[in-house]
Design a protein around this motif. Structure first.
Motif, PDB file in Angstrom:
ATOM      1  N   TYR A 203      36.340  61.367  32.129  1.00 45.90           N
ATOM      2  CA  TYR A 203      36.415  60.450  33.246  1.00 45.90           C
ATOM      3  C   TYR A 203      36.433  59.003  32.785  1.00 45.90           C
ATOM      4  N   THR A 204      37.099  58.186  33.561  1.00 51.81           N
ATOM      5  CA  THR A 204      37.030  56.738  33.455  1.00 51.81           C
ATOM      6  C   THR A 204      37.045  56.231  34.890  1.00 51.81           C
ATOM      7  N   HIS A 205      36.571  55.033  35.111  1.00 54.92           N
ATOM      8  CA  HIS A 205      36.406  54.562  36.483  1.00 54.92           C
ATOM      9  C   HIS A 205      36.893  53.135  36.636  1.00 54.92           C
ATOM     10  N   ALA A 206      37.598  52.887  37.723  1.00 57.41           N
ATOM     11  CA  ALA A 206      38.059  51.544  38.052  1.00 57.41           C
ATOM     12  C   ALA A 206      37.154  50.983  39.144  1.00 57.41           C
ATOM     13  N   TYR A 207      36.733  49.761  38.942  1.00 56.04           N
ATOM     14  CA  TYR A 207      35.958  49.017  39.923  1.00 56.04           C
ATOM     15  C   TYR A 207      36.812  47.830  40.354  1.00 56.04           C
ATOM     16  N   ALA A 208      36.736  47.462  41.618  1.00 55.04           N
ATOM     17  CA  ALA A 208      37.517  46.312  42.069  1.00 55.04           C
ATOM     18  C   ALA A 208      36.842  45.642  43.256  1.00 55.04           C
ATOM     19  N   ALA A 209      37.120  44.355  43.374  1.00 58.08           N
ATOM     20  CA  ALA A 209      36.713  43.556  44.531  1.00 58.08           C
ATOM     21  C   ALA A 209      37.935  42.778  44.965  1.00 58.08           C
ATOM     22  N   VAL A 210      38.138  42.693  46.260  1.00 62.95           N
ATOM     23  CA  VAL A 210      39.342  42.047  46.786  1.00 62.95           C
ATOM     24  C   VAL A 210      38.962  40.988  47.813  1.00 62.95           C
ATOM     25  N   ASP A 211      39.666  39.872  47.765  1.00 64.41           N
ATOM     26  CA  ASP A 211      39.515  38.817  48.758  1.00 64.41           C
ATOM     27  C   ASP A 211      40.541  39.086  49.854  1.00 64.41           C
ATOM     28  N   VAL A 212      40.065  39.451  51.043  1.00 59.77           N
ATOM     29  CA  VAL A 212      40.983  39.836  52.113  1.00 59.77           C
ATOM     30  C   VAL A 212      41.795  38.662  52.643  1.00 59.77           C
ATOM     31  N   GLN A 213      41.340  37.445  52.422  1.00 58.86           N
ATOM     32  CA  GLN A 213      42.084  36.274  52.900  1.00 58.86           C
ATOM     33  C   GLN A 213      43.249  35.915  51.991  1.00 58.86           C
ATOM     34  N   THR A 214      43.067  36.091  50.681  1.00 59.81           N
ATOM     35  CA  THR A 214      44.096  35.665  49.728  1.00 59.81           C
ATOM     36  C   THR A 214      44.817  36.825  49.056  1.00 59.81           C
TER      37      THR A 214
ATOM     38  N   GLU B 221      43.622  38.164  46.413  1.00 56.35           N
ATOM     39  CA  GLU B 221      43.204  38.134  45.005  1.00 56.35           C
ATOM     40  C   GLU B 221      42.273  39.319  44.752  1.00 56.35           C
ATOM     41  N   ILE B 222      42.486  39.968  43.616  1.00 56.57           N
ATOM     42  CA  ILE B 222      41.673  41.131  43.278  1.00 56.57           C
ATOM     43  C   ILE B 222      41.148  40.983  41.862  1.00 56.57           C
ATOM     44  N   ASP B 223      39.902  41.361  41.674  1.00 54.98           N
ATOM     45  CA  ASP B 223      39.270  41.392  40.361  1.00 54.98           C
ATOM     46  C   ASP B 223      38.921  42.836  40.064  1.00 54.98           C
ATOM     47  N   SER B 224      39.206  43.286  38.853  1.00 49.51           N
ATOM     48  CA  SER B 224      38.945  44.687  38.540  1.00 49.51           C
ATOM     49  C   SER B 224      38.405  44.849  37.125  1.00 49.51           C
ATOM     50  N   LEU B 225      37.706  45.940  36.930  1.00 50.74           N
ATOM     51  CA  LEU B 225      37.184  46.336  35.623  1.00 50.74           C
ATOM     52  C   LEU B 225      37.387  47.831  35.463  1.00 50.74           C
ATOM     53  N   ILE B 226      37.602  48.265  34.246  1.00 49.90           N
ATOM     54  CA  ILE B 226      37.630  49.688  33.903  1.00 49.90           C
ATOM     55  C   ILE B 226      36.341  49.946  33.142  1.00 49.90           C
ATOM     56  N   LEU B 227      35.512  50.839  33.678  1.00 52.30           N
ATOM     57  CA  LEU B 227      34.193  51.091  33.110  1.00 52.30           C
ATOM     58  C   LEU B 227      33.986  52.593  32.920  1.00 52.30           C
TER      59      LEU B 227
END
Length: 131
Positions: free
Chosen positions: A6-17, A19-25
């Motif tokens: 297994y590997t896992h993607a984490y992400a946070a997204v700005d719904v206004q713009t 823009e997304i930030d992500s990490l593979i952990l």
């Protein structure tokens, strides 16, 4: 012999713009979730962030500490579809991983990294998914 990796993607997204930030952990747990919170907080030091979290166990841990510029907002139980980033995951599964088989975990992570990067540089696409 069947082996699962297994590997896992984490992400946070700005719904206004969009823009997304992500990490593979390597895991889904409180420690990795804390890494995402810290990373997002550091990438956006001038922003006041409201991070929407669903009821996943690693989201509800009392050990999570929000960065100074972030407030954590928990969704009601059994409502993960209200979390905007869930729509991004649906898009990725359908467009990038549907009926795919990878020769190794490294190959999967390489594909995942490209997919995440493509979305990170396409804010209009992400905005259309989450808005």
């Amino acid at each position: 012999m069947l082996t699962h990796e297994y590997t896992h993607a984490y992400a946070a997204v700005d719904v206004q713009t969009g823009e997304i930030d992500s990490l593979i952990l390597p895991h889904v747990n409180t420690h990795c979730m804390q890494r995402l919170l810290d990373e997002v907080g550091q990438r956006h030091t001038d922003a006041h962030i409201v991070m929407v979290l669903d009821g996943a166990g690693w989201h509800t841990s009392g050990e999570l500490v929000a960065p100074a510029n972030m407030r954590l907002l928990s969704l009601p139980p059994y409502a993960p579809e209200l979390n905007p980033v869930e729509h991004v995951w649906d898009e990725w599964r359908e467009k990038r991983f549907h009926n795919r088989v990878f020769d190794s975990l490294d190959a999967l992570e390489d594909h995942l990294e490209v997919a995440l990067h493509d979305y990170e540089i396409d804010a209009p696409c992400i905005k259309s998914i989450v808005a």
